[in-house]
Design an enzyme around this catalytic site. Structure first.
Site, PDB file in Angstrom:
ATOM      1  N   LYS A 129       0.947  -1.236  -0.022  1.00 34.89           N
ATOM      2  CA  LYS A 129      -0.052   0.119   0.013  1.00 34.89           C
ATOM      3  C   LYS A 129       0.820   1.113   0.112  1.00 34.89           C
ATOM      4  O   LYS A 129       0.563   2.237  -0.761  1.00 34.89           O
ATOM      5  CB  LYS A 129      -1.104  -0.062   1.309  1.00 34.89           C
ATOM      6  CG  LYS A 129      -1.723  -1.119   1.282  1.00 34.89           C
ATOM      7  CD  LYS A 129      -3.246  -0.807   0.193  1.00 34.89           C
ATOM      8  CE  LYS A 129      -4.058  -1.911   0.298  1.00 34.89           C
ATOM      9  NZ  LYS A 129      -5.254  -1.939  -0.659  1.00 34.89           N
ATOM     10  N   LYS A 209      -1.592 -13.349  -8.749  1.00 35.16           N
ATOM     11  CA  LYS A 209      -2.666 -13.668  -8.254  1.00 35.16           C
ATOM     12  C   LYS A 209      -3.889 -13.320  -8.698  1.00 35.16           C
ATOM     13  O   LYS A 209      -3.901 -11.965  -9.151  1.00 35.16           O
ATOM     14  CB  LYS A 209      -2.408 -13.507  -6.529  1.00 35.16           C
ATOM     15  CG  LYS A 209      -3.340 -13.866  -5.673  1.00 35.16           C
ATOM     16  CD  LYS A 209      -3.213 -13.097  -4.412  1.00 35.16           C
ATOM     17  CE  LYS A 209      -3.766 -11.575  -4.447  1.00 35.16           C
ATOM     18  NZ  LYS A 209      -4.309 -11.114  -3.255  1.00 35.16           N
ATOM     19  N   LYS A 212      -9.092  -8.345  -7.842  1.00 36.51           N
ATOM     20  CA  LYS A 212      -9.707  -7.348  -8.574  1.00 36.51           C
ATOM     21  C   LYS A 212      -8.652  -5.994  -8.939  1.00 36.51           C
ATOM     22  O   LYS A 212      -8.964  -5.583 -10.081  1.00 36.51           O
ATOM     23  CB  LYS A 212     -10.794  -6.641  -7.717  1.00 36.51           C
ATOM     24  CG  LYS A 212     -11.675  -5.876  -8.365  1.00 36.51           C
ATOM     25  CD  LYS A 212     -12.554  -5.307  -7.224  1.00 36.51           C
ATOM     26  CE  LYS A 212     -13.071  -4.031  -7.708  1.00 36.51           C
ATOM     27  NZ  LYS A 212     -13.859  -3.103  -6.455  1.00 36.51           N
TER      28      LYS A 212
HETATM   29  P1  AMP Z   1     -10.463 -10.178  -0.762  1.00 40.17           P
HETATM   30  O1  AMP Z   1     -11.456  -9.899  -1.564  1.00 40.17           O
HETATM   31  O2  AMP Z   1      -8.905  -9.738  -0.905  1.00 40.17           O
HETATM   32  O3  AMP Z   1     -10.849  -9.547   0.560  1.00 40.17           O
HETATM   33  O4  AMP Z   1     -10.288 -11.645  -0.403  1.00 40.17           O
HETATM   34  C1  AMP Z   1     -11.212 -12.627   0.191  1.00 40.17           C
HETATM   35  C2  AMP Z   1     -10.885 -13.945   0.538  1.00 40.17           C
HETATM   36  O5  AMP Z   1     -10.637 -14.298  -0.545  1.00 40.17           O
HETATM   37  C3  AMP Z   1      -9.460 -13.751   1.238  1.00 40.17           C
HETATM   38  O6  AMP Z   1      -9.684 -14.923   2.231  1.00 40.17           O
HETATM   39  C4  AMP Z   1      -8.407 -14.103   0.379  1.00 40.17           C
HETATM   40  O7  AMP Z   1      -7.549 -14.511   1.032  1.00 40.17           O
HETATM   41  C5  AMP Z   1      -9.324 -14.919  -0.617  1.00 40.17           C
HETATM   42  N1  AMP Z   1      -8.479 -14.709  -2.040  1.00 40.17           N
HETATM   43  C6  AMP Z   1      -8.644 -13.711  -2.633  1.00 40.17           C
HETATM   44  N2  AMP Z   1      -7.950 -13.607  -3.793  1.00 40.17           N
HETATM   45  C7  AMP Z   1      -7.360 -14.895  -3.974  1.00 40.17           C
HETATM   46  C8  AMP Z   1      -6.836 -15.889  -4.983  1.00 40.17           C
HETATM   47  N3  AMP Z   1      -6.408 -15.200  -5.929  1.00 40.17           N
HETATM   48  N4  AMP Z   1      -6.531 -16.898  -4.562  1.00 40.17           N
HETATM   49  C9  AMP Z   1      -7.129 -17.771  -3.655  1.00 40.17           C
HETATM   50  N5  AMP Z   1      -7.597 -17.054  -2.641  1.00 40.17           N
HETATM   51  C10 AMP Z   1      -8.002 -15.725  -2.884  1.00 40.17           C
END
Ligand code: AMP
Ligand code: TRP
Length: 340
Positions: A129, A209, A212
């Site tokens: 960040k 990875k 969004k």
């Molecule tokens: P976030 O949208 O980043 O808050 O992620 C919500 C949940 O999804 C969290 O537990 C993240 O660790 C998981 N997550 C987000 N992106 C990925 C990804 N590319 N692969 C696996 N888990 C993910």
């Protein structure tokens, strides 16, 4: 790093014992993607029957990067509808909005007093960040993992289903808990992450990875046409240049994702290896399967989002159910720390 925790069916002799508690939080940040579901939400759904599961839409965390009140309110409701559409059942688990149980902010403050700043400054997400949003490097971003630790242990949860990108945050939660327990007496269990079989889902670029902010997502609740377009844009095995070249499923993201849709990925892999099938066929099939898999969830989502009062009522009930747990922990922590 701790070992990944394998969580499976509980043996019959412990089935009548109180269910261990699990907790996870998710930011209300727009459209859900395949990484969210395969990496985390599938486990939320799977674990809600065997464990006492508490799931929270973390709007206080989201404020560290979103400053639009209307967008935050709207996305919070959308995330609730998304989670229910994907299978969270408010009869089986507790689903609520973080800010509806504001006790967590008190615990987060108390935890800041046992957390060295140096631990927070070396958190990978904070360092990112600092690079990516230098114009809004607010204190909340630095304190983010402290609030996350408070989220989990306010409910004394010991297991936390998340994707692998949360490993560093979970490690920090454990460190904070250890320090607290050492200073004020054994109070909290050390939380462990629980990963799925797809702890890191790669994006359509096949390298980074799925995320969004990187624009490399497959949006699971989008219209089938959008899903198709996103899947067709996926990068496959970059060494497979001619249609007749053999493919390498082990390094092809499309082939990897086939593991989770339909039970026949081995024969699909074999088709790639022998160049019987081409990348375009394999992508088309994946797009169809993903769209078909999520079609019922998309329908449920559209129904729920058209009934905002119902969603809001479920969230309010969830927050009420969490109240006595939060109150008990706060009372205990105050007592231990000498507050009043
Ligand atoms: P976030 O949208 O980043 O808050 O992620 C919500 C949940 O999804 C969290 O537990 C993240 O660790 C998981 N997550 C987000 N992106 C990925 C990804 N590319 N692969 C696996 N888990 C993910
Ligand atoms: N940091 C998590 C993410 O970005 C969200 C989160 C907040 C969380 N509090 C939590 C995850 C507690 C697990 C447990 O995805």
């Amino acid at each position: 790093m701790t070992a990944d925790v394998a969580v499976s069916a509980r043996p019959a002799e412990v089935a009548s014992a109180p269910r261990p508690r699990i907790f996870s939080g998710i930011q209300p940040s727009g459209v859900p993607h395949l990484g969210n579901d395969l990496g985390a939400i599938r486990n939320y759904v799977r674990l809600q029957t065997e464990y006492e599961a508490i799931y929270c839409i973390v709007d206080y965390h989201a404020l560290t990067s979103t400053h639009s009140p209307d967008a935050l309110r709207q996305r919070t409701r959308e995330m609730a509808a998304t989670l229910m559409a994907l299978g969270l059942d408010p009869e089986r688990c507790t689903l609520f909005v973080q800010s509806h149980r504001p006790e967590v902010t008190e615990l987060a403050w108390l935890f800041t007093t046992v957390t060295p700043v140096s631990w927070l400054e070396r958190t990978p997400t904070y360092k990112e960040k600092r690079q990516n949003q230098p114009e809004d490097l607010n204190h909340g971003l630095l304190a983010y993992p402290v609030l996350q630790a408070a989220d989990i242990v306010l409910y004394k949860a010991s297991l936390v289903p998340v994707g692998k990108d949360q490993a560093a945050h979970l490690e920090l939660s454990r460190e904070i808990v250890r320090r607290f327990n050492a200073m004020y007496g054994e109070t909290f269990p050390e939380p462990q992450p629980v990963y799925t079989e797809a702890p890191v889902v790669l994006g359509t670029d096949g390298v980074r990875k799925m995320s969004k902010s990187l624009g490399n997502t497959i949006e699971i609740l989008a219209e089938p046409e959008t899903i198709r377009r996103q899947v067709m844009s996926m990068v496959t095995d970059t060494k497979r240049i001619l249609r007749t070249d053999p493919g390498r499923p082990e390094v092809c993201n499309v082939c990897q994702l086939h593991r989770f849709f339909g039970g026949d990925y081995e024969s699909i892999w074999e088709g790639e290896r022998t160049a019987r099938t081409g990348c375009v066929d394999t992508k088309k099939l994946l797009a169809e399967r993903i769209a078909a898999h999520y079609a019922p969830a998309r329908e449920r989502y559209l129904e729920l989002i058209a009934a905002p009062d119902r969603v809001d009522r479920i969230l309010a009930e969830g927050a009420e159910r969490a109240r006595p747990l939060a109150a008990a922990t706060i009372a205990e922590v105050r007592q231990r720390m000498g507050i009043r």
